[in-house]
Design an enzyme around this catalytic site. Structure first.
Site, mmCIF file in Angstrom:
data_model
loop_
_atom_site.group_PDB
_atom_site.id
_atom_site.type_symbol
_atom_site.label_atom_id
_atom_site.label_comp_id
_atom_site.label_asym_id
_atom_site.label_seq_id
_atom_site.Cartn_x
_atom_site.Cartn_y
_atom_site.Cartn_z
ATOM 1 N N ARG A 56 3.127 -3.608 -0.771
ATOM 2 C CA ARG A 56 2.998 -4.387 0.374
ATOM 3 C C ARG A 56 1.767 -5.656 0.032
ATOM 4 N NH1 ARG A 56 6.435 -1.454 2.137
ATOM 5 N NH2 ARG A 56 4.931 0.033 1.069
ATOM 6 N N THR A 57 0.728 -4.679 0.425
ATOM 7 C CA THR A 57 -0.641 -5.576 0.744
ATOM 8 C C THR A 57 -1.233 -6.221 -1.182
ATOM 9 O OG1 THR A 57 -0.947 -3.693 1.991
ATOM 10 C CG2 THR A 57 -3.175 -5.479 0.151
ATOM 11 N N LYS A 85 -13.012 5.035 -18.681
ATOM 12 C CA LYS A 85 -13.999 5.108 -19.312
ATOM 13 C C LYS A 85 -15.598 5.592 -18.189
ATOM 14 C CE LYS A 85 -13.133 1.704 -22.514
ATOM 15 N NZ LYS A 85 -13.969 0.911 -22.646
ATOM 16 N N ARG A 106 -8.401 -2.518 -2.572
ATOM 17 C CA ARG A 106 -8.478 -0.910 -2.470
ATOM 18 C C ARG A 106 -9.120 0.248 -2.807
ATOM 19 N NH1 ARG A 106 -2.084 0.767 -0.782
ATOM 20 N NH2 ARG A 106 -2.821 -0.789 1.537
ATOM 21 N N HIS A 134 -8.346 -0.373 7.107
ATOM 22 C CA HIS A 134 -7.673 -1.739 6.712
ATOM 23 C C HIS A 134 -7.108 -2.272 7.684
ATOM 24 C CE1 HIS A 134 -4.051 -2.989 3.902
ATOM 25 N NE2 HIS A 134 -2.872 -1.859 4.275
#
Ligand code: ADP
Ligand code: MG
Ligand code: ZN
Lengths: 307, 154
Positions: A56-57, A85, A106, A134
């Site tokens: 959703r985000t 890496k 995120r 959030h």
């Protein structure tokens, strides 16, 4: 209000006036979010740095950007990038911020968004930092409440995993700015941590706690459900008991206020029976849609574009 | 106990007396000063000394050493009431109380294993300091350290 080029890290960075300003702008953009196209952000690039899965985000930010005529840069899969890496987030931010006008991030570590802001040349929007913050979720929750119920004199119950749920902590904090009456409903092992409760009380929040959802159902305007995750319970029978006690079915809703709305940040597990979806109380799908106008509002704000 | 008798241990020519240490913290003060097994100068430590103001206190005396800012800050975190007495030529030449800083950087390790300050990222730990009692709030993850601060010193 000075927002341009500002980072969006935590709800604690916002005053009530600033939140209202964002919600007002989202309301202006909502028709556009429902289908349409503008060139408000034409020529702008948003980078999406998701080190953890998100549906959703991430998608609602992409939609917001496309609806506003902007473009999106995606990090791509872990395997395809230099994360494998061992490149640090700090280096990634330094580089990607030279490619873009804002970054949504995120990352699994708490505080990663604040750190990113220290290294970035462009605004960082926190799309979740581990168990931390959030803020865009909280803003869309507030937008939903304002739109579908009311923010003044609100009686709200927040139900479920209140211990680990990051959305719950920022939501209760933001609601305290509006003087809401907050009832926290959870099993004893998933209560809001004392630290956070003390913090809320110090900010003048009106908070009470109960384990019994039924007892308060008929006296609330908003029922905010959250997921209760199995992993939190060492004992499976204990989980079943708890999950059963906090499951909303249509029978449950017989005595609630007509105007009461049910929200959920999604994805849901068993907390809300699918029979509730067609009831006049369900708002969780509208809620997830409101993520689009809220994110459109934030993007125009941090990119310094007037609406 | 009179100062006379205290001093009888062995007066310091030049050095520092850290007085009014919170009872029980002397060992941690030594740790902060890096006094472990082998140390070249005279160090004396007294624990649970009767004190009018505090009931009990610890004292650390260290020869030929004046403390650095960072050491003083660390001592303030575990014993905010400690006093520093600079001894020159057997006399107390300067005397002051340690002072809690408002922010401590690279001095304490965050208790949250999932905090960005505990990763390979190029950030050092940073805490806001609250007094009475001393509380450290990580500016990155907002976790609070209130107990056993000495155990988290870097
Ligand atoms: N030359 C010295 N050698 C060792 N310890 C000393 C010396 N001079 C002072 N002290 C100690 O330093 C501390 C501070 O001394 P002073 O200012 O005289 O006492 P107070 O702070 O108790 O009024 C006391 O614990 C005292 O015993
Ligand atoms: Mg004395
Ligand atoms: Zn931390």
């Amino acid at each position: 209000m000075r927002f341009e080029r500002r980072h969006i890290i935590s709800m604690k960075d916002f005053t009530r006036e600033e939140i209202d300003y964002i919600l007002d702008r989202a309301a202006k953009l909502e028709p556009l979010a429902r289908g349409g196209r503008s060139d408000l952000l034409a020529g702008k690039i948003l980078a999406l740095l998701f080190y953890e899965p998100s549906t959703r985000t991430r998608m609602s930010f992409e939609t917001a950007m496309y609806r506003l005529g902007g473009n999106v840069l995606n990090l791509g899969s872990k395997e395809a990038t230099s994360i494998v890496k061992g490149e640090t987030l700090a280096d990634m931010i330094r580089v990607v911020s030279t490619y873009s006008d804002a970054i949504v991030q995120r990352h699994p570590s708490e505080g990663s968004a604040l750190m990113a802001a220290e290294f970035s040349l462009v605004p960082i929007i926190n799309g979740g930092d581990g168990a931390g913050h959030h803020p865009t979720q909280t803003l869309l929750d507030l937008y939903t409440i304002r739109k579908e119920s009311h923010l003044d004199n609100l009686d709200i119950a927040i139900v479920g995993d209140l211990k680990y749920g990051r959305t719950v902590h920022s939501l209760t904090y933001a609601l305290s700015l509006y003087g809401a009456n907050i009832t926290l409903v959870s099993p004893p092992q998933l209560k809001v941590p004392d630290q956070i409760k003390a913090d809320l009380k110090a900010r003048g929040a009106r908070v009470r706690e109960t384990e019994n959802l039924e007892e308060i159902l008929d006296s609330i305007d908003v029922l905010y459900m959250t997921r209760i995750q199995k992993e939190r319970f060492p004992d499976p029978t204990e989980y079943k008991k708890v999950a059963g006690a906090y499951k909303i079915t249509t029978e449950y809703l017989r005595n609630v206020r007509d105007s009461m709305i049910i929200m959920h940040p999604l994805p849901r597990l068993y907390e809300i029976d699918s029979s509730v979806d067609t009831s006049s109380h369900a708002r969780y799908f509208e809620q997830s849609f409101y993520g689009v106008p809220i994110r459109m509002a934030l993007l125009t704000i941090v990119m310094g574009v007037e609406v | 106990m009179s100062a006379e008798k205290e001093l009888r241990v062995r007066p310091i020519h030049n050095g520092t007396v850290i007085d009014r240490i919170l009872a029980g913290q002397a060992m941690n003060v030594l740790k902060i000063l890096g006094v472990k097994g082998a140390y070249s100068d005279v160090v004396t430590m007294a624990m649970n000394v009767p004190s009018k103001a505090l009931g009990q206190k610890d004292i650390v005396k260290i020869e030929n050493r004046e403390l650095e800012e960072k050491e003083l800050d660390k001592i303030s975190l575990i014993s905010p009431g400690a006093t520093i007495n600079i001894i020159r030529d057997f006399e107390v030449a300067d005397k002051y109380q340690v002072e809690l800083p408002e922010i401590v950087e690279s001095m304490v390790k965050c208790i949250n294993p999932n905090c960005i300050s505990n990763t390979k990222e190029p950030v050092t730990s940073k805490f806001e300091v609250k007094k009475d009692p001393v509380q450290l709030r990580c500016i990155y993850c907002e976790n609070i350290i209130m107990e056993n601060i000495a155990e988290h010193l870097l």
